[in-house]
Design an enzyme around this catalytic site. Sequence first.
Site, short mmCIF file in Angstrom:
data_model
loop_
_atom_site.label_atom_id
_atom_site.label_comp_id
_atom_site.label_asym_id
_atom_site.label_seq_id
_atom_site.Cartn_x
_atom_site.Cartn_y
_atom_site.Cartn_z
N THR A 1 -7.92 2.85 10.00
CA THR A 1 -8.01 3.64 11.23
C THR A 1 -9.13 3.17 12.17
O THR A 1 -8.93 3.06 13.38
CB THR A 1 -8.23 5.14 10.87
OG1 THR A 1 -7.16 5.54 10.03
CG2 THR A 1 -8.26 6.02 12.10
N HIS B 1 -9.61 4.84 -1.11
CA HIS B 1 -8.79 4.88 0.11
C HIS B 1 -9.58 5.62 1.19
O HIS B 1 -10.57 6.28 0.90
CB HIS B 1 -7.48 5.61 -0.17
CG HIS B 1 -6.48 4.78 -0.90
ND1 HIS B 1 -5.24 4.47 -0.39
CD2 HIS B 1 -6.54 4.17 -2.12
CE1 HIS B 1 -4.58 3.72 -1.26
NE2 HIS B 1 -5.34 3.53 -2.33
N GLY C 1 -7.59 8.42 7.63
CA GLY C 1 -7.79 8.78 9.04
C GLY C 1 -9.23 9.21 9.28
O GLY C 1 -10.12 8.90 8.49
N ASN D 1 -9.92 0.53 0.92
CA ASN D 1 -8.85 0.49 1.93
C ASN D 1 -9.41 0.93 3.27
O ASN D 1 -10.12 1.94 3.37
CB ASN D 1 -7.73 1.46 1.53
CG ASN D 1 -6.89 0.90 0.40
OD1 ASN D 1 -7.28 -0.02 -0.30
ND2 ASN D 1 -5.71 1.48 0.23
N ASP E 1 0.85 -1.19 0.00
CA ASP E 1 0.00 0.00 0.00
C ASP E 1 0.90 1.26 0.00
O ASP E 1 1.87 1.33 0.76
CB ASP E 1 -0.86 -0.05 1.28
CG ASP E 1 -1.91 1.03 1.35
OD1 ASP E 1 -2.37 1.49 0.29
OD2 ASP E 1 -2.29 1.40 2.49
P1 13P Z 1 -8.29 4.67 6.74
O1 13P Z 1 -7.23 4.46 7.76
O2 13P Z 1 -8.83 6.05 6.72
O3 13P Z 1 -9.37 3.65 6.82
O4 13P Z 1 -7.58 4.50 5.30
C1 13P Z 1 -6.78 3.40 5.05
C2 13P Z 1 -6.13 3.55 3.72
O5 13P Z 1 -6.66 4.16 2.82
C3 13P Z 1 -4.82 2.91 3.53
O6 13P Z 1 -4.28 3.19 2.28
#
Ligand code: 13P
Length: 338
Positions: free
Chosen positions: A237, A212, A185, A234, A82
Amino acid sequence: MALINLKDLLKHAKENQYAVGAFNVTNLGFIDTLIEAAVEQRSPIILQIAEVHLRYVDLEEIAPIIISAAKKVDIPICFHLDHGENFQTVIKAIRAGFTSVMFDGSHMPLEDNIAATREVTRIANAVNVSVEAELGNVGGEVIGEVAPIAHAASEEFFTNVGEAERFVKETGIDALAVSIGNVHGFYKGEPNLDFERLSSISKAVPIPLVLHGGSGISDDDFRKAISLGICKINFYTEMSAAAVARVKNYLINEKPDVTSIPDVIARAFEEVKNVVKKRLEVFGSKDMCAPEKTLCFSCTDTACSFTDPRLKPGATTFLYEDIVNEITDQVIANIKNK
Ligand code: 13P
């Protein structure tokens, strides 16, 4: 089926309008937890390691552990890098056995992003590793121990439709990460995704799209985004924060006198599993791994349990290695009989 690359996995997701969840691994405990969640939901899954998280895990040490764990189960697992920012990290990941890499040149001028991404695609695709890249910029990286800062998306960094069309054509990538109001986040206020833009990008580019910053997005928005071409989501968080909250509650209210660290850690991963199982359901990938579904139509692995009629729905103990051994024995027997 075990390991699969992103291109083959998302082809099925796009054709059947669901998304595959991509969850970040920042610690060994995530590996079995994520795989168990996916097996229990009969869902494909993507285990991914972000370059910014290499402060928590060593890429070359963790790769064989993930590959070995993936080979023990009969669901398709994509092992993905990633936000690979450095060419060296991308090449290290390919050599370590990742089946897919993201090269993130989204901070670069367009021409440079195209040139660098095209080079990564040329190398990765030559060894059957898929490539995801990002255009526009999804902001708000969260790393470290502090409380995550909430971010608001800024329209100046949203993906431009015309540029996306050109970028995909000229780089040959397998999946495109878009910026449509999503941020990494926690969100400042409610997320406000630009679905019109997503729909236009989806019409302009033929490949699967990636969202994402899944944490904080509502179930309805996820479903709408999936209906408009999002095939990979994705997510990190929210599962991390939920695990920490569960541990806090365990230590303060449930077992204040606990001294056993494995029991404390187990509570964290129980919570991760709960969160991930719910997400897989919302993403629509639950129950896609059943023999009557066509998830593996694009896979050329004839020894896979999915193509074997002996695997009844719900049976999960039929291992890839067992089938390979059985088929090898049959081939030897046939040669001897000739
Ligand atoms: P979040 O932590 O906001 O869920 O996003 C994760 C992400 O996009 C990793 O590439």
